[in-house]
Design a protein around this motif. Sequence first.
Motif: not given
Length: 306
Positions: A149-152, A156-159, A177-182
Amino acid sequence: MNNMLNRPKYFGEILDVTFKLSKSHFVNFMKIYFLLIAPIYILDAIINLSLGMSFFRQTGSGSNWFERLLTGFEDAGSAISTTAADIWIVIMAFLMLLLYPVAHAAILFAVNHIRKGEEYTVGGVIKSAFSRFWPLLLSNLLFFLILFGLILATVFAAGFSGVIGVAIHPIFGVLLIFIMFFGVILGLGLLTTRWSFYIGSVVLDKVSPGLGRSWNLSKGRTWASFGLYIIFYVIIGFISTAVELSFGVILGYSVLFLLISNLVLIFTTMIFSVGFSVMYTDLKARHEADDLKELLDDYNNEQTKL
């Protein structure tokens, strides 16, 4: 060794104790995994042989060894891609999900006996591990559901944030996107680390699901524990990759190659289980020391008031 397990340890000491324990109790620790896991891999080898996979060497065609290796893997995969093989893969994955945690729990019990200076038997710790089967299974299920659930949610929030950023400015969107992904990877890693010691709580302390206790135990040791996990995964990955590449060149995708790969997987998983057990006993020693310190402080404060 039990003295080392009963006191807080530095980062390097945890690694040192892990490898010393793995070496001195290698036979017993490997017996645990062999008794629980090896029969499944042996049955897997028999089924693959019956489905037409080569036992000793499976290579394909190509102008060099790398192309022959890749085509050999592809040919072997397509050769055994049947309904029966697919059903067996599902059954095998299900059995692994059930039995690997039991083997992990048995190692925890064994290390706990060593910590207390007690004798133990392989059969005894396996029996103790099965006594915690249902609490461990349900706790694992809860943990993975929460993590999923946390990953989803974070993906979603990062995307969504990235789309908004791209709408504002493409370069800003890509950077966001890069900063949020990291940030998501790091945040999930640290959060998972804080909760990951629930297994020790469920197995040894009989606290289910153990997430809250894990959170309390890992307080102040999140970064150190996260770093230890990374080191263990790097070591395991290096050993597995080196063996698979070496034997893959010689054997291709054959039954013997799978047996060797699975043997290496058992060995590396055993090391990780010992490392986890040492980390958990370290956190318990620190937590108990903190509790004792608080009791002494409370006693001293009461004495001062009197």
